[in-house]
Design a protein around this motif. Structure first.
Motif, PDB file in Angstrom:
ATOM      1  N   VAL A 234      52.197  34.752  32.779  1.00  0.00           N
ATOM      2  CA  VAL A 234      51.805  33.872  33.880  1.00  0.00           C
ATOM      3  C   VAL A 234      52.741  34.196  35.032  1.00  0.00           C
ATOM      4  CG1 VAL A 234      51.574  31.492  34.661  1.00  0.00           C
ATOM      5  CG2 VAL A 234      51.017  32.089  32.281  1.00  0.00           C
ATOM      6  N   ILE A 235      52.174  34.706  36.122  1.00  0.00           N
ATOM      7  CA  ILE A 235      52.963  35.116  37.291  1.00  0.00           C
ATOM      8  C   ILE A 235      52.341  34.486  38.523  1.00  0.00           C
ATOM      9  CG2 ILE A 235      53.702  37.068  38.721  1.00  0.00           C
ATOM     10  CD1 ILE A 235      53.557  38.820  36.182  1.00  0.00           C
ATOM     11  N   ASN A 236      53.161  33.867  39.347  1.00  0.00           N
ATOM     12  CA  ASN A 236      52.705  33.300  40.618  1.00  0.00           C
ATOM     13  C   ASN A 236      53.624  33.786  41.724  1.00  0.00           C
ATOM     14  OD1 ASN A 236      50.405  31.492  40.072  1.00  0.00           O
ATOM     15  ND2 ASN A 236      51.870  30.526  38.688  1.00  0.00           N
ATOM     16  N   LYS A 237      53.282  34.928  42.278  1.00  0.00           N
ATOM     17  CA  LYS A 237      54.040  35.477  43.393  1.00  0.00           C
ATOM     18  C   LYS A 237      53.095  35.618  44.568  1.00  0.00           C
ATOM     19  CE  LYS A 237      57.588  37.728  40.769  1.00  0.00           C
ATOM     20  NZ  LYS A 237      58.218  38.915  40.323  1.00  0.00           N
ATOM     21  N   LYS A 238      53.673  35.862  45.728  1.00  0.00           N
ATOM     22  CA  LYS A 238      52.873  35.948  46.954  1.00  0.00           C
ATOM     23  C   LYS A 238      51.742  36.976  46.825  1.00  0.00           C
ATOM     24  CE  LYS A 238      53.212  36.782  51.866  1.00  0.00           C
ATOM     25  NZ  LYS A 238      53.881  37.571  52.863  1.00  0.00           N
TER      26      LYS A 238
ATOM     27  N   LEU B 221      50.821  38.607  43.852  1.00  0.00           N
ATOM     28  CA  LEU B 221      50.304  38.811  42.495  1.00  0.00           C
ATOM     29  C   LEU B 221      50.286  37.492  41.729  1.00  0.00           C
ATOM     30  CD1 LEU B 221      49.329  40.799  40.308  1.00  0.00           C
ATOM     31  CD2 LEU B 221      51.723  41.129  39.682  1.00  0.00           C
ATOM     32  N   THR B 222      49.094  37.097  41.312  1.00  0.00           N
ATOM     33  CA  THR B 222      48.923  35.905  40.485  1.00  0.00           C
ATOM     34  C   THR B 222      48.222  36.323  39.204  1.00  0.00           C
ATOM     35  OG1 THR B 222      48.727  34.510  42.444  1.00  0.00           O
ATOM     36  CG2 THR B 222      47.934  33.579  40.380  1.00  0.00           C
ATOM     37  N   LEU B 223      48.863  36.027  38.080  1.00  0.00           N
ATOM     38  CA  LEU B 223      48.282  36.351  36.774  1.00  0.00           C
ATOM     39  C   LEU B 223      48.345  35.138  35.865  1.00  0.00           C
ATOM     40  CD1 LEU B 223      49.817  39.882  36.175  1.00  0.00           C
ATOM     41  CD2 LEU B 223      47.476  39.350  36.786  1.00  0.00           C
ATOM     42  N   PRO B 224      47.314  34.921  35.047  1.00  0.00           N
ATOM     43  CA  PRO B 224      46.067  35.680  35.046  1.00  0.00           C
ATOM     44  C   PRO B 224      45.347  35.517  36.381  1.00  0.00           C
ATOM     45  CG  PRO B 224      45.825  33.672  33.770  1.00  0.00           C
ATOM     46  CD  PRO B 224      47.265  33.769  34.157  1.00  0.00           C
ATOM     47  N   HIS B 225      44.352  36.372  36.609  1.00  0.00           N
ATOM     48  CA  HIS B 225      43.623  36.321  37.881  1.00  0.00           C
ATOM     49  C   HIS B 225      43.138  34.890  38.115  1.00  0.00           C
ATOM     50  CE1 HIS B 225      40.599  36.942  40.941  1.00  0.00           C
ATOM     51  NE2 HIS B 225      41.128  38.138  41.161  1.00  0.00           N
ATOM     52  N   PRO B 226      43.444  34.314  39.289  1.00  0.00           N
ATOM     53  CA  PRO B 226      43.180  32.892  39.526  1.00  0.00           C
ATOM     54  C   PRO B 226      41.705  32.478  39.516  1.00  0.00           C
ATOM     55  CG  PRO B 226      43.945  33.958  41.535  1.00  0.00           C
ATOM     56  CD  PRO B 226      44.096  34.955  40.433  1.00  0.00           C
ATOM     57  N   LYS B 227      40.788  33.419  39.702  1.00  0.00           N
ATOM     58  CA  LYS B 227      39.360  33.056  39.749  1.00  0.00           C
ATOM     59  C   LYS B 227      38.577  33.595  38.557  1.00  0.00           C
ATOM     60  CE  LYS B 227      39.365  32.756  44.746  1.00  0.00           C
ATOM     61  NZ  LYS B 227      39.267  33.575  45.930  1.00  0.00           N
ATOM     62  N   MET B 228      39.255  34.288  37.652  1.00  0.00           N
ATOM     63  CA  MET B 228      38.538  34.969  36.577  1.00  0.00           C
ATOM     64  C   MET B 228      37.721  34.029  35.703  1.00  0.00           C
ATOM     65  SD  MET B 228      40.293  34.515  33.328  1.00  0.00           S
ATOM     66  CE  MET B 228      39.639  35.905  32.544  1.00  0.00           C
ATOM     67  N   HIS B 229      38.194  32.817  35.498  1.00  0.00           N
ATOM     68  CA  HIS B 229      37.505  31.869  34.602  1.00  0.00           C
ATOM     69  C   HIS B 229      36.192  31.334  35.183  1.00  0.00           C
ATOM     70  CE1 HIS B 229      40.016  29.401  37.208  1.00  0.00           C
ATOM     71  NE2 HIS B 229      39.142  28.433  37.016  1.00  0.00           N
ATOM     72  N   ASN B 230      35.922  31.646  36.452  1.00  0.00           N
ATOM     73  CA  ASN B 230      34.662  31.240  37.089  1.00  0.00           C
ATOM     74  C   ASN B 230      33.695  32.405  37.285  1.00  0.00           C
ATOM     75  OD1 ASN B 230      35.528  28.566  37.472  1.00  0.00           O
ATOM     76  ND2 ASN B 230      36.640  29.142  39.306  1.00  0.00           N
ATOM     77  N   ARG B 231      34.063  33.585  36.858  1.00  0.00           N
ATOM     78  CA  ARG B 231      33.276  34.779  37.180  1.00  0.00           C
ATOM     79  C   ARG B 231      32.519  35.315  35.970  1.00  0.00           C
ATOM     80  NH1 ARG B 231      37.533  37.767  41.297  1.00  0.00           N
ATOM     81  NH2 ARG B 231      37.017  36.432  43.063  1.00  0.00           N
ATOM     82  N   ASN B 232      31.195  35.232  36.048  1.00  0.00           N
ATOM     83  CA  ASN B 232      30.363  35.720  34.945  1.00  0.00           C
ATOM     84  C   ASN B 232      30.588  37.211  34.697  1.00  0.00           C
ATOM     85  OD1 ASN B 232      29.052  36.639  37.293  1.00  0.00           O
ATOM     86  ND2 ASN B 232      27.025  35.895  36.689  1.00  0.00           N
ATOM     87  N   PHE B 233      30.817  37.987  35.761  1.00  0.00           N
ATOM     88  CA  PHE B 233      30.989  39.434  35.633  1.00  0.00           C
ATOM     89  C   PHE B 233      32.348  39.820  35.054  1.00  0.00           C
ATOM     90  CE2 PHE B 233      32.195  38.327  39.970  1.00  0.00           C
ATOM     91  CZ  PHE B 233      33.418  38.962  40.125  1.00  0.00           C
ATOM     92  N   VAL B 234      33.234  38.851  34.878  1.00  0.00           N
ATOM     93  CA  VAL B 234      34.508  39.078  34.187  1.00  0.00           C
ATOM     94  C   VAL B 234      34.421  38.519  32.763  1.00  0.00           C
ATOM     95  CG1 VAL B 234      36.963  38.479  34.105  1.00  0.00           C
ATOM     96  CG2 VAL B 234      35.912  39.111  36.285  1.00  0.00           C
ATOM     97  N   LEU B 235      33.958  37.278  32.647  1.00  0.00           N
ATOM     98  CA  LEU B 235      33.974  36.607  31.346  1.00  0.00           C
ATOM     99  C   LEU B 235      33.078  37.265  30.299  1.00  0.00           C
ATOM    100  CD1 LEU B 235      34.050  32.864  32.455  1.00  0.00           C
ATOM    101  CD2 LEU B 235      35.946  34.248  31.592  1.00  0.00           C
ATOM    102  N   LEU B 236      31.850  37.611  30.663  1.00  0.00           N
ATOM    103  CA  LEU B 236      30.953  38.208  29.666  1.00  0.00           C
ATOM    104  C   LEU B 236      31.427  39.577  29.187  1.00  0.00           C
ATOM    105  CD1 LEU B 236      27.566  36.894  31.052  1.00  0.00           C
ATOM    106  CD2 LEU B 236      28.624  36.296  28.876  1.00  0.00           C
TER     107      LEU B 236
END
Length: 166
Positions: free
Chosen positions: A109-113, A115-130
């Motif tokens: 878990v990284i929160n820098k100017k 770089l944010t990990l995990p990707h902050p929007k990945m949990h809303n993206r069908n093209f990432v999750l599937l």
């Protein structure tokens, strides 16, 4: 001298300009030329462009990699690959030859100017999750503590139906 331990990470790779499939294949090749070993690759999926659905459709994949690069160095390599494939950054969400996002890096878990990990929007993206579900059915979100199955189930039905594996 000791070798830095290799870490497992997941990248989302997409393209909606030019020869999209070729752009993705070139991305994978260029990543492998940069201390990044590809372990597993999802099938390609096609989705509408967002937020402007009139833009060309995207083709996306998720890849599981092994690398001894730090998260910041991995990010730099991804940006270098995007640039080498002709990506220009003028406006947010504009069409692009190549887009590479780090989805997860060793469960960190990284929160820098820059770089944010995990990707902050990945949990809303069908093209990432599937595609991520396809290559790792037991993956767990490091912040939300939700497994990939739960995240996929949280996608709206119309968004699930909008993705096409090709």
């Amino acid at each position: 001298m000791f070798e830095k331990q290799a870490k497992i990470a997941y990248l989302s790779v997409g393209s909606n300009l030019g020869n999209k499939k070729k752009n993705i294949e070139l991305s994978k090749y260029k990543l492998e030329c940069n201390q990044i070993e590809i372990i597993k690759v999802s099938n390609s999926c096609e989705t509408l462009s967002w937020p402007n659905t009139k833009n060309p459709k995207f083709i996306n994949i998720v890849i599981k990699i092994k690398t001894s690069l730090s998260p910041q160095d991995l990010m730099k390599k991804c940006l270098d690959v995007e640039k080498s494939l002709g990506r220009k950054r003028f406006k947010k969400n504009e069409p692009r030859t190549c887009d590479i996002d780090i989805i997860d890096y060793d469960k960190k878990v990284i929160n820098k100017k820059n770089l944010t990990l995990p990707h902050p929007k990945m949990h809303n993206r069908n093209f990432v999750l599937l595609p991520l579900f396809e290559i790792n059915k037991s993956w767990i979100h490091p912040v939300k503590k939700a497994n990939i199955k739960k995240l996929v189930k949280s996608i709206k039905e119309k968004d699930l139906m909008a993705i096409k594996f090709i």
